[in-house]
Design an enzyme around this catalytic site. Structure first.
Site, mmCIF file in Angstrom:
data_model
loop_
_atom_site.group_PDB
_atom_site.id
_atom_site.type_symbol
_atom_site.label_atom_id
_atom_site.label_comp_id
_atom_site.label_asym_id
_atom_site.label_seq_id
_atom_site.Cartn_x
_atom_site.Cartn_y
_atom_site.Cartn_z
ATOM 1 N N HIS A 1 52.738 43.375 31.097
ATOM 2 C CA HIS A 1 52.495 43.420 32.652
ATOM 3 C C HIS A 1 53.515 44.439 33.309
ATOM 4 C CE1 HIS A 1 53.139 41.989 36.740
ATOM 5 N NE2 HIS A 1 51.856 41.560 36.609
ATOM 6 N N GLU B 1 33.612 37.383 36.335
ATOM 7 C CA GLU B 1 34.434 37.247 37.463
ATOM 8 C C GLU B 1 33.710 37.711 38.689
ATOM 9 O OE1 GLU B 1 38.411 37.522 37.047
ATOM 10 O OE2 GLU B 1 38.734 38.979 38.454
ATOM 11 N N HIS C 1 40.298 31.371 41.614
ATOM 12 C CA HIS C 1 41.837 31.871 41.385
ATOM 13 C C HIS C 1 42.751 31.355 42.527
ATOM 14 C CE1 HIS C 1 40.143 35.610 38.994
ATOM 15 N NE2 HIS C 1 39.441 34.612 38.916
#
Ligand code: NAI
Ligand code: MHF
Length: 295
Positions: free
Chosen positions: A147, A16, A77
């Site tokens: 999360h 990434e 993204h």
């Protein structure tokens, strides 16, 4: 070309990168990408609005360069919070015009003081919209440490299952520093019926402040062992970099040995670190025969 099919053949390895702030750092990123090309990762993803920045340009241009000049599959993204349907459709057609057919569909980080569009409040709505309006392969994010906005791990996994039911073809995990948390998460996800490949997201530490900031934004805990490493070498960049590389290699070697579907390396645009990690682990990826499940 389907990326999902690659998971049947091998333990996937991907990178990434993020769009840099200035033109000078843009040139540096292109050098970084050229340095990474020799590794031939299975794909490279490019962030958009990462960590709540307002810089929405460049992602498509960088992805184009990866896909069409380096000939490595690129993934863009797409964070939904500040986009409407038309914005998403425009992004998809721009990407398709460059031969890019993969996106990571996200909710995105909140930008302080900026009001969300209110169209895509969670990633599931965006995944559903992209699947209904394109032939893109769609990736989703998942959270070994749960999360931070989820009431508990169970709800987080239910939401994940929902994203997969709506069409997420493969998942990339948030960074984590404790492999056992990933294995526990992976087992719960499997039990919940999440049956798509899950790549483990690994971020090598480059400096103490940066990793602490990212861990705080992402809501990722730092294990004592890791925090001690940061404290010990915080004023010695070379030692911290070496210790961070060793830590990442250790995580990756264990993950590959446990049959992980793939490893997604958050390079932070640093090709030297990525190259060192790759040279220490390439043979493990080459030797990997994936068992059907991992414990
Ligand atoms: N901009 C970028 O390049 C990247 C951003 N991220 C960040 O990852 C974070 C979250 O993204 P996603 O996983 O895509 O978001 P998500 O929408 O799937 O999940 C976010 C939270 O909402 C909950 N949730 C999900 N669907 C829900 C629903 N229908 N109803 C109620 N709650 C629901 C989840 O459990 C989680 O707590 C964001 O902070 C995002 O910015 C991660 C990687 C890269
Ligand atoms: N919540 C969350 N948001 C994200 O954007 C995100 C995650 N999690 N998890 C994984 C990766 C990590 N990402 C990151 C994290 C930090 C920077 C960052 O520090 N960007 C700086 C640039 C620094 C520089 O130019 O050297 C910036 O200001 O954007 C970029 C991408 C994107 N991803």
């Amino acid at each position: 070309m389907s990326l999902v099919d690659k998971f049947n053949e091998k333990t996937v390895f991907s990178f990434e990168v993020f769009p840099p702030r200035s033109t000078t750092s843009a040139e540096k990123l292109y050098q970084t990408l050229t340095d990474l090309q020799a590794i031939q990762p299975d794909f490279i993803s490019v962030t958009l609005g990462a960590g709540g920045t307002d810089r929405y340009n460049d992602t498509v241009g960088i992805a184009d360069r990866i896909q069409n000049q380096l000939h490595i599959p690129a993934i863009a993204h797409i964070p939904g919070l500040y986009l409407n349907e038309q914005d998403v459709l425009s992004l998809l057609s721009e990407l398709a015009a460059h031969g890019i057919h993969h996106v990571l569909a996200l909710r995105g980080d909140a930008i302080p003081g900026k009001t969300p569009q209110g169209v895509f409040q969670h990633a599931d709505q965006l995944i559903q919209f992209i699947k209904a309006n394109s032939d893109f392969e769609v990736l989703g994010a998942c959270y070994p440490d749960t999360h931070k906005d989820a009431p508990d791990a169970l709800h987080d996994i239910q939401n994940l299952k929902h994203k997969v039911d709506l069409g997420a073809d493969h998942l990339i995990s948030q960074l984590f520093f404790e492999n056992q948390h990933f294995y526990n998460f992976r087992e719960k996800a499997l039990l919940a019926g999440v049956d798509v490949p899950i790549e483990a997201g690994i971020m090598p530490v480059t400096n103490k402040k940066q990793i602490e900031r990212i861990a705080a934004v992402a809501g990722v805990p730092l294990p004592t062992k890791f925090a001690r490493m940061l404290a010990r070498y915080e004023n010695n960049p070379e030692a911290l970099r070496d210790a961070g590389i060793a830590y990442a290699i250790d995580q990756i070697a264990d993950l590959v040995a446990q049959g992980v579907d793939g490893v997604h390396l958050y390079t932070m645009n640093n090709s030297e670190i990525a190259n060192r990690i790759w040279s220490a682990t390439a043979s493990l990826f080459a030797a990997s025969h994936k068992p059907a499940t991992i414990k």
